[in-house]
Design a protein around this motif. Sequence first.
Motif, short mmCIF file in Angstrom:
data_model
loop_
_atom_site.label_atom_id
_atom_site.label_comp_id
_atom_site.label_asym_id
_atom_site.label_seq_id
_atom_site.Cartn_x
_atom_site.Cartn_y
_atom_site.Cartn_z
N PHE A 1 -8.16 -1.32 0.87
CA PHE A 1 -8.08 -0.30 1.94
C PHE A 1 -7.86 1.07 1.31
CE2 PHE A 1 -3.90 1.47 3.36
CZ PHE A 1 -3.05 0.84 2.49
N ASN A 2 -8.17 2.08 2.10
CA ASN A 2 -8.22 3.45 1.58
C ASN A 2 -7.09 4.30 2.15
OD1 ASN A 2 -10.46 3.22 -0.03
ND2 ASN A 2 -11.91 4.04 1.48
N PRO A 3 -5.98 4.47 1.43
CA PRO A 3 -5.02 5.49 1.86
C PRO A 3 -5.69 6.87 1.95
CG PRO A 3 -4.00 4.04 0.26
CD PRO A 3 -5.46 3.68 0.31
N TYR B 1 -17.49 10.46 11.17
CA TYR B 1 -17.33 9.42 10.13
C TYR B 1 -15.99 8.68 10.29
CZ TYR B 1 -21.09 12.31 8.36
OH TYR B 1 -22.24 13.02 8.26
N PHE B 2 -15.29 8.51 9.14
CA PHE B 2 -13.87 8.22 9.17
C PHE B 2 -13.21 9.43 8.52
CE2 PHE B 2 -14.57 3.37 9.15
CZ PHE B 2 -14.37 3.31 10.52
N PRO B 3 -11.93 9.68 8.81
CA PRO B 3 -11.32 10.87 8.22
C PRO B 3 -11.14 10.73 6.72
CG PRO B 3 -9.68 9.54 9.36
CD PRO B 3 -11.00 8.92 9.66
N ALA C 1 -15.61 -10.05 4.25
CA ALA C 1 -15.23 -9.90 5.66
C ALA C 1 -14.70 -8.48 5.84
CB ALA C 1 -14.16 -10.91 6.03
N THR C 2 -14.97 -7.90 7.01
CA THR C 2 -14.52 -6.53 7.25
C THR C 2 -13.48 -6.50 8.36
OG1 THR C 2 -16.75 -5.77 6.67
CG2 THR C 2 -15.32 -4.19 7.77
N LEU C 3 -12.39 -5.82 8.10
CA LEU C 3 -11.44 -5.51 9.16
C LEU C 3 -11.69 -4.04 9.51
CD1 LEU C 3 -8.14 -7.13 7.76
CD2 LEU C 3 -10.01 -8.22 9.02
N GLY C 4 -12.36 -3.81 10.63
CA GLY C 4 -12.66 -2.43 11.02
C GLY C 4 -13.97 -1.95 10.43
N THR C 5 -15.08 -2.39 11.01
CA THR C 5 -16.39 -1.99 10.48
C THR C 5 -16.59 -0.49 10.67
OG1 THR C 5 -17.41 -2.48 12.60
CG2 THR C 5 -17.48 -4.22 10.93
N ALA D 1 -11.08 -3.52 4.29
CA ALA D 1 -10.33 -2.92 5.41
C ALA D 1 -10.16 -1.43 5.15
CB ALA D 1 -8.98 -3.61 5.55
N ALA D 2 -11.23 -0.80 4.63
CA ALA D 2 -11.14 0.58 4.15
C ALA D 2 -10.40 1.49 5.13
CB ALA D 2 -12.54 1.12 3.86
N MET D 3 -10.83 1.47 6.38
CA MET D 3 -10.18 2.33 7.39
C MET D 3 -9.03 1.60 8.07
SD MET D 3 -10.21 5.16 9.24
CE MET D 3 -9.58 5.69 10.85
N ASP E 1 -10.73 4.46 -7.42
CA ASP E 1 -11.20 5.74 -6.89
C ASP E 1 -11.82 5.63 -5.50
OD1 ASP E 1 -13.59 4.48 -7.53
OD2 ASP E 1 -14.24 5.97 -8.99
N SER E 2 -12.35 4.46 -5.16
CA SER E 2 -13.01 4.34 -3.87
C SER E 2 -13.10 2.87 -3.47
CB SER E 2 -14.43 4.93 -3.93
OG SER E 2 -15.20 4.19 -4.84
N ALA E 3 -13.29 2.66 -2.18
CA ALA E 3 -13.49 1.29 -1.70
C ALA E 3 -14.77 0.71 -2.31
CB ALA E 3 -13.56 1.26 -0.18
N SER E 4 -15.76 1.57 -2.54
CA SER E 4 -17.01 1.09 -3.14
C SER E 4 -16.74 0.48 -4.51
CB SER E 4 -18.01 2.24 -3.29
OG SER E 4 -18.25 2.85 -2.04
N THR E 5 -15.94 1.15 -5.33
CA THR E 5 -15.61 0.64 -6.66
C THR E 5 -14.79 -0.64 -6.56
OG1 THR E 5 -15.56 2.90 -7.48
CG2 THR E 5 -14.61 1.23 -8.90
C1 PLP Z 1 -15.51 4.21 4.19
C2 PLP Z 1 -15.79 2.78 3.99
C3 PLP Z 1 -16.15 2.30 2.74
C4 PLP Z 1 -16.43 3.20 1.57
O1 PLP Z 1 -15.29 3.85 1.13
P1 PLP Z 1 -15.34 4.75 -0.21
O2 PLP Z 1 -13.90 4.81 -0.59
O3 PLP Z 1 -15.88 6.07 0.20
O4 PLP Z 1 -16.17 4.06 -1.20
C5 PLP Z 1 -16.31 0.95 2.60
N1 PLP Z 1 -16.12 0.11 3.62
C6 PLP Z 1 -15.77 0.53 4.85
C7 PLP Z 1 -15.57 -0.45 5.97
C8 PLP Z 1 -15.61 1.89 5.08
O5 PLP Z 1 -15.28 2.33 6.31
#
Ligand code: PLP
Length: 472
Positions: A290-292, A79-81, A232-236, A263-265, A138-142
């Motif tokens: 983005f997701n720390p 996945y991603f870490p 737009a996605t940075l890093g699909t 740019a989650a990852m 809490d999440s990139a989804s939110t």
């Molecule tokens: C992981 C990921 C998400 C979802 O992240 P969550 O924080 O688990 O909701 C969304 N977009 C991209 C590009 C991801 O890699």
Amino acid sequence: MTPDEFRKHAHELVEWMAGYMENVENLPVKSSVKPGEIFDKIPDTPPLHPESFDSLMKDFNEIIMPGITHWQSPNFFAYFPANNSPASVLAEMMIAALGAQCMIWETSPAAAELEEKMMIWLRKLINLPGEFEGVIQDSASTATLSAILTAREKTTGFSSNTDGLEKSGNLRVYCSEQTHSSVEKAVKISGIGRKNLVKIPVRKDFSMDPEKLREAILVDKKDNLIACCVVATLGTTGTTAVDPLRAIGEICRENDIWLHVDAAMAGTALILPEFQWMLEGKEFIDSFVFNPHKWMFTNFDCTAYFVKDASSLIKTFEILPEYLKTRTRGKVNDYRDWGVPLGRRFRALKLWSVIRTYGIEGLRDTVRNHIAIAAKLSEMISVETDFEILAPVIISVVCFRFIPAGYTEDQINIINEKLNHQLNDSGKLYLSHTVLNGRYTLRMVTAQTNVTIGHVQKAWFLIRETARKLIS
Ligand SMILES: *Cc1c(COP(=O)(O)O)cnc(C)c1O
């Protein structure tokens, strides 16, 4: 439990935690329990009488641990870490001890003000323009749901919150075929409707084709459909492709469309000056996530969400019942108005602890090392004629497959799927897969906090030997 008993158990638990960190790489990465196995070991009814914490720990070790997949193992490449680090775990302990519910400034001023400052730190770290304001979610989804809801409100002149969507016409959201499923989820639950999500074809490198985006918007306009948001996605998620921000941004600007960037990852790579090219065109961005909790050593959950116009975000979410009216309203940030939940954890403490104990240089060194390891892995794979790389290696993800001579495409897909399962069942490493142009693709992510080139070399040799044995 008395404070003294707590002290005793907590000390023991810290010993357990340190031991786990030291030993995690020797554990089977992917849990091999069968469905229902853990469930059946847990009593069907809760205990009537108090039990000791020691008996809980015993069951934790015997029942729970075998059912854990070890995300903090340096042999975790799937996945991603979801990285943690000692600094973030320590902060999580403080957060739990305080148990503060940080819905508004008054319910813990330090939480609101540290969050405000941490979002400024992060904004500077990744070099977003100064006008962006941030909030932890809490999440990139939110965060993406928040972006799409805000775009919906802006597009409908803030009427759909009140009137519903009936009078608004068909709103349209655009993203690439490689975009994360969270966008589709957000479009579903925002009331915009899945059929109004337009998936734009990608170019050879799996990034969005901006010309196809332009055409899709034009076609929709002719049909009286209303363009609402482009993601737009940075890093699909599949291959870490980077959508061309400037070209997409210009189209959004011309058509007055909200531009959300996921740019989650890869957002973490923006702390490196040499990856700022991904943000070229950043002046067009309306919101950014983005997701720390993925690559920045801050344990789940901690998502950084930035908006250029925070007032439209707040206007979308705010609601003011009597019990939340305070004397400080308007002077401070009440983050309950910046997203979906009312109640909020004190997540800023984790960021504070991680960023201070790593320092900017420490964060950069670690992320750079992960990227260098991916490049090295990609070289090692490329020299083998019976393997091929299937997507450009941009950050810390390598997409590849085994291509033994004399097999059809269908057979090669089956062989690679088998290879993936066999490797994961070995417990020695954990890989996940994607499908690219009909090809079953192995995906190896070299971004776990403690991964070294040694772990990756060992994993790669095992992959190569297992693959060759599979057909011999
Ligand atoms: C992981 C990921 C998400 C979802 O992240 P969550 O924080 O688990 O909701 C969304 N977009 C991209 C590009 C991801 O890699």
